[in-house]
Design a protein around this motif. Structure first.
Motif, PDB file in Angstrom:
ATOM      1  N   VAL A 108       0.844  -1.190   0.000  1.00 36.73           N
ATOM      2  CA  VAL A 108       0.000   0.000   0.000  1.00 36.73           C
ATOM      3  C   VAL A 108       0.884   1.245   0.000  1.00 36.73           C
ATOM      4  O   VAL A 108       1.775   1.374   0.843  1.00 36.73           O
ATOM      5  CB  VAL A 108      -0.935   0.022   1.223  1.00 36.73           C
ATOM      6  CG1 VAL A 108      -1.731   1.321   1.267  1.00 36.73           C
ATOM      7  CG2 VAL A 108      -1.872  -1.178   1.198  1.00 36.73           C
ATOM      8  N   THR A 114      -8.168  -3.707   1.056  1.00 34.99           N
ATOM      9  CA  THR A 114      -7.492  -5.001   0.992  1.00 34.99           C
ATOM     10  C   THR A 114      -8.254  -5.974   0.104  1.00 34.99           C
ATOM     11  O   THR A 114      -7.655  -6.701  -0.702  1.00 34.99           O
ATOM     12  CB  THR A 114      -7.326  -5.574   2.412  1.00 34.99           C
ATOM     13  OG1 THR A 114      -6.556  -4.655   3.201  1.00 34.99           O
ATOM     14  CG2 THR A 114      -6.613  -6.914   2.390  1.00 34.99           C
ATOM     15  N   LEU A 146      -0.705  -6.105   5.226  1.00 35.57           N
ATOM     16  CA  LEU A 146      -0.324  -4.936   4.455  1.00 35.57           C
ATOM     17  C   LEU A 146       1.120  -4.528   4.749  1.00 35.57           C
ATOM     18  O   LEU A 146       1.586  -4.634   5.882  1.00 35.57           O
ATOM     19  CB  LEU A 146      -1.234  -3.748   4.775  1.00 35.57           C
ATOM     20  CG  LEU A 146      -2.745  -3.923   4.577  1.00 35.57           C
ATOM     21  CD1 LEU A 146      -3.476  -2.686   5.053  1.00 35.57           C
ATOM     22  CD2 LEU A 146      -3.082  -4.225   3.122  1.00 35.57           C
TER      23      LEU A 146
END
Length: 210
Positions: free
Chosen positions: A24, A193, A54
């Motif tokens: 991300v 996500t 993440l």
């Protein structure tokens, strides 16, 4: 004549990539002196870094210092900055844009960053965290949805917005009443996500645009 062939990724390779954490990129969209954006970004980054699914990179418009002119003759230092930012965006699976609202829209520096890239955004999800006065930056987000749609990106429905943002954080950058914003951040990151995995997996099967 020998014809080169390109084999598709094996099932094991696809499985490994599907299980890998999403990359991300958090984009800090304001470059004004005295900006409040870093406080909001740090709050968000704590939530992203608290998740095992993440990994995070930060693209700060102010630090990137991208030129406003589009030219093939930039100095080497400028070309290096442009290449670094392009690499960060290209490597990301998903994005969260942190933006204030200026005159019913978003900052010029952020538009400059967005417009310098195209394929790097395609078929990737974008979420928004906005801040400002009475509007909480939501009008900037609505403008950004139009821009990212043109770039073939997918914008996440739910946002996090801070109305009168500076009054909600203490001097250490902690939110004074975190329950609501923390819950909103979880929803936003859960949606990001889901879309990130769905689009990344799809591109492994069929490149976007084919």
């Amino acid at each position: 004549m020998t014809t080169a062939t390109h084999s598709a990724p094996t099932t094991d390779a696809r499985t490994q990539k599907a299980a890998a954490p999403l990359r991300v990129a958090v984009i800090l969209g304001s470059d004004r002196h005295g900006r409040f954006g870093p406080v909001i970004a740090d709050w968000l980054l704590a939530h992203v870094r608290g998740r095992e699914d993440l990994t995070v990179d930060v693209v700060d418009v102010a630090e990137a210092d991208l030129p406003t002119a589009f030219s093939p003759h930039h100095e080497p230092a400028v070309r290096e900055r442009l290449a670094r930012v392009a690499g960060q965006i290209d490597a990301a699976d998903a994005f969260v844009v942190v933006t204030p609202e200026y005159n019913h829209s978003f900052p010029a520096g952020l538009k400059n960053l967005i417009d310098r890239h195209r394929a790097e955004w395609e078929a990737k999800p974008v979420a928004f965290v906005s801040y400002g006065g009475i509007s909480g930056g939501l009008r900037a987000v609505e403008q950004l949805r139009l821009v990212f749609a043109e770039l073939h990106a997918v914008t996440v429905r739910d946002t996090v917005s801070f109305h009168g943002a500076q009054g909600h954080f203490d001097d250490e950058g902690n939110h004074l009443d975190p329950a609501g914003p923390d819950a909103a951040a979880k929803v936003l990151l859960d949606q990001l996500t889901w879309w990130g995995h769905a689009l990344r997996d799809a591109k492994e099967v069929r490149p976007y645009g084919s």
